[in-house]
Motif scaffolding. Structure first.
Motif, PDB file in Angstrom:
ATOM      1  N   GLU A   5       1.209  -1.051   0.270  1.00 38.24           N
ATOM      2  CA  GLU A   5      -0.155   0.165  -0.091  1.00 38.24           C
ATOM      3  C   GLU A   5       0.817   1.105   0.178  1.00 38.24           C
ATOM      4  O   GLU A   5       1.909   1.433   0.984  1.00 38.24           O
ATOM      5  CB  GLU A   5      -0.856   0.271   1.297  1.00 38.24           C
ATOM      6  CG  GLU A   5      -1.587  -1.277   1.033  1.00 38.24           C
ATOM      7  CD  GLU A   5      -2.577  -1.107   2.637  1.00 38.24           C
ATOM      8  OE1 GLU A   5      -2.479  -0.538   3.307  1.00 38.24           O
ATOM      9  OE2 GLU A   5      -3.777  -2.310   2.701  1.00 38.24           O
ATOM     10  N   PRO A   6       0.648   2.457  -0.853  1.00 36.66           N
ATOM     11  CA  PRO A   6       1.810   3.089  -0.559  1.00 36.66           C
ATOM     12  C   PRO A   6       1.399   4.286  -0.086  1.00 36.66           C
ATOM     13  O   PRO A   6       0.756   4.195   1.235  1.00 36.66           O
ATOM     14  CB  PRO A   6       0.592   4.336  -1.991  1.00 36.66           C
ATOM     15  CG  PRO A   6       0.080   3.508  -3.161  1.00 36.66           C
ATOM     16  CD  PRO A   6      -0.499   2.576  -1.900  1.00 36.66           C
ATOM     17  N   ARG A   7       2.259   4.774   0.845  1.00 41.23           N
ATOM     18  CA  ARG A   7       2.624   5.424   2.162  1.00 41.23           C
ATOM     19  C   ARG A   7       1.514   7.223   1.785  1.00 41.23           C
ATOM     20  O   ARG A   7       2.344   7.090   0.258  1.00 41.23           O
ATOM     21  CB  ARG A   7       4.095   5.556   2.551  1.00 41.23           C
ATOM     22  CG  ARG A   7       4.344   4.182   3.178  1.00 41.23           C
ATOM     23  CD  ARG A   7       5.573   4.169   4.018  1.00 41.23           C
ATOM     24  NE  ARG A   7       6.177   3.444   4.463  1.00 41.23           N
ATOM     25  CZ  ARG A   7       6.439   2.169   5.637  1.00 41.23           C
ATOM     26  NH1 ARG A   7       5.727   2.704   6.417  1.00 41.23           N
ATOM     27  NH2 ARG A   7       6.610   1.577   5.285  1.00 41.23           N
ATOM     28  N   GLU A   8       1.098   7.425   2.836  1.00 39.95           N
ATOM     29  CA  GLU A   8       0.731   8.484   2.060  1.00 39.95           C
ATOM     30  C   GLU A   8       1.933   9.936   2.924  1.00 39.95           C
ATOM     31  O   GLU A   8       2.129  10.841   2.055  1.00 39.95           O
ATOM     32  CB  GLU A   8      -0.242   8.894   3.217  1.00 39.95           C
ATOM     33  CG  GLU A   8      -1.701   8.188   2.544  1.00 39.95           C
ATOM     34  CD  GLU A   8      -2.807   8.596   3.388  1.00 39.95           C
ATOM     35  OE1 GLU A   8      -2.993   9.424   4.492  1.00 39.95           O
ATOM     36  OE2 GLU A   8      -3.998   8.371   2.801  1.00 39.95           O
ATOM     37  N   ASN A   9       2.314   9.685   3.546  1.00 43.54           N
ATOM     38  CA  ASN A   9       3.206  10.011   4.745  1.00 43.54           C
ATOM     39  C   ASN A   9       4.091   8.899   4.563  1.00 43.54           C
ATOM     40  O   ASN A   9       4.521   7.897   5.468  1.00 43.54           O
ATOM     41  CB  ASN A   9       3.730  10.828   6.354  1.00 43.54           C
ATOM     42  CG  ASN A   9       2.043  11.659   4.917  1.00 43.54           C
ATOM     43  OD1 ASN A   9       2.066  13.042   4.846  1.00 43.54           O
ATOM     44  ND2 ASN A   9       1.203  11.733   6.705  1.00 43.54           N
ATOM     45  N   VAL A  10       5.991   9.797   4.293  1.00 39.94           N
ATOM     46  CA  VAL A  10       7.238   9.043   4.449  1.00 39.94           C
ATOM     47  C   VAL A  10       7.924   9.045   6.461  1.00 39.94           C
ATOM     48  O   VAL A  10       8.026  10.308   6.028  1.00 39.94           O
ATOM     49  CB  VAL A  10       7.875   8.795   3.514  1.00 39.94           C
ATOM     50  CG1 VAL A  10       9.522   7.977   4.208  1.00 39.94           C
ATOM     51  CG2 VAL A  10       7.527   8.669   2.407  1.00 39.94           C
ATOM     52  N   PRO A  11       7.420   8.451   7.047  1.00 41.45           N
ATOM     53  CA  PRO A  11       8.256   8.761   8.402  1.00 41.45           C
ATOM     54  C   PRO A  11      10.128   9.486   7.537  1.00 41.45           C
ATOM     55  O   PRO A  11      10.852   8.749   7.012  1.00 41.45           O
ATOM     56  CB  PRO A  11       8.569   7.791   8.772  1.00 41.45           C
ATOM     57  CG  PRO A  11       7.670   6.839   8.614  1.00 41.45           C
ATOM     58  CD  PRO A  11       7.491   7.164   7.567  1.00 41.45           C
TER      59      PRO A  11
END
Length: 359
Positions: A5-11
């Motif tokens: 699943e694509p990450r909306e926000n990458v830490p």
């Protein structure tokens, strides 16, 4: 069942940790052939570290090896930011070196103070103009720049060999195919006495800072990033996509050309066909390992240079082939691509749906 699943926000920690994990994974994979050769893995890596950092001479060799890697890494990182796939850093390096030798061996009668700037400008211009050719083919004819830049590497190297066997051959070179030597006033000064590290390292560090500021703080940098993210959206917003591509191509090629300038004006003093052991290709690994960050390129270049320099020392000490360095570089590229997948996507384990039976 596994689902990405694509990450909306990458830490931020994940983004920074991915290249480090890739480097560790590459070293772990390289341990397998070391064990197969019958050598102790920990001792081999300790010798690699000592060979790269164990003395002032070793560290100076690391810096000398890192200098062209920083510049070719920046060339790749800048182009890739705009989705312009420059695989021609090797050819652009040789073009820069050829132009530097042509100017610095006495073709132009310039005052001593202007010789080094003229050599630097000539090398950067040669690399930039060479990269402009595939960029124009891309924007005008839709040609794939991966193919054109890669093929230009071989064309340039053959042209360099022709020049070294013909018009630029040193008559005092005992028959060896090499250029005439650079004039003393055209060479880059050494940064350490009796060491090979030279002022090209400062040029590389300044170039990394300039590219960082360009991408983060300028309108040009915003246009480059916008074109790299989505060309259609950038064009709709009024950004000149074609001009941006050509501008990036010139800058990318110029950076790779500067790597060639450093090798002939800072190290060898003349041009040979084996000037580069593959710095242009290794620069792609450096750029990917750095996550296309200009400042990260410096760190990644130091790591790759340390692997090369340390592997040479380790090979002499325990008899393991120094081709181990090439293996580490190759596995680093694979590992960073895999780690990039986990940065962009989240892995989900989903139970497979059970189908019911109909009556």
């Amino acid at each position: 069942m596994i689902r990405f699943e694509p990450r909306e926000n990458v830490p931020p920690l994940l983004r920074l940790g991915a290249p480090v994990a890739a480097a560790i994974a590459a070293l772990a994979l390289a341990a397998l052939p070391i064990m197969a050769a019958g050598a102790p893995v920990l001792d081999a890596y300790a010798l690699m570290a000592k060979g790269a950092f164990g003395s002032l001479f070793a560290f100076s060799e690391l810096l000398a090896r890192a200098t062209p890697l920083v510049l070719t890494g920046l060339a790749a990182a800048l182009a890739f930011r705009a989705r312009l796939w420059n695989i021609g850093g090797e050819g652009q390096l040789y073009a820069g070196a050829l132009a530097a030798v042509a100017v610095g061996s006495g073709a132009l009668a310039l005052p001593p103070l202007l010789m080094v700037p003229a050599v630097v400008v000539a090398g950067a211009l040669a690399g930039g103009l060479l990269m402009l050719v595939p960029a124009l083919l891309k924007v005008r004819l839709g040609a794939d720049e991966v193919v054109t830049t890669l093929l230009l590497n071989f064309i340039v190297l053959l042209f360099v060999q022709m020049m070294l066997e013909g018009p630029m051959k040193d008559p005092m070179g005992m028959g060896w195919p090499q250029s005439e030597p650079m004039l003393e006033e055209a060479t880059l000064p050494k940064l350490m006495a009796r060491m090979r590290v030279h002022a090209g390292l400062l040029i590389a560090f300044v170039a990394a800072l300039v590219v960082h500021v360009l991408l983060k703080r300028t309108v040009w940098g915003f246009e480059i990033r916008a074109v790299g993210e989505n060309q259609d959206a950038a064009r709709h917003a009024g950004i000149p996509v074609t001009a941006t591509f050509l501008r990036v191509a010139m800058m990318s090629g110029a950076l790779a050309g500067l790597a060639g300038v450093g090798e002939v004006a800072g190290l060898k003093g003349y041009l040979t066909a084996d000037l580069s052991p593959g710095f242009g290709y290794a620069g792609i690994v450096v750029a990917m390992l750095a996550g296309l960050s200009p400042l990260g390129v410096v760190v990644a270049a130091l790591f790759i240079a340390g692997v090369f320099v340390g592997a040479d020392s380790m090979s002499r000490a325990i008899g393991v082939s120094n081709y181990l360095a090439d293996l580490v570089v190759a596995t680093s590229l694979i590992a960073v691509l895999v780690s990039g997948l986990f940065v962009r996507y989240r892995v989900r384990f989903v139970a497979r749906a059970q189908g019911g039976s109909g009556a």
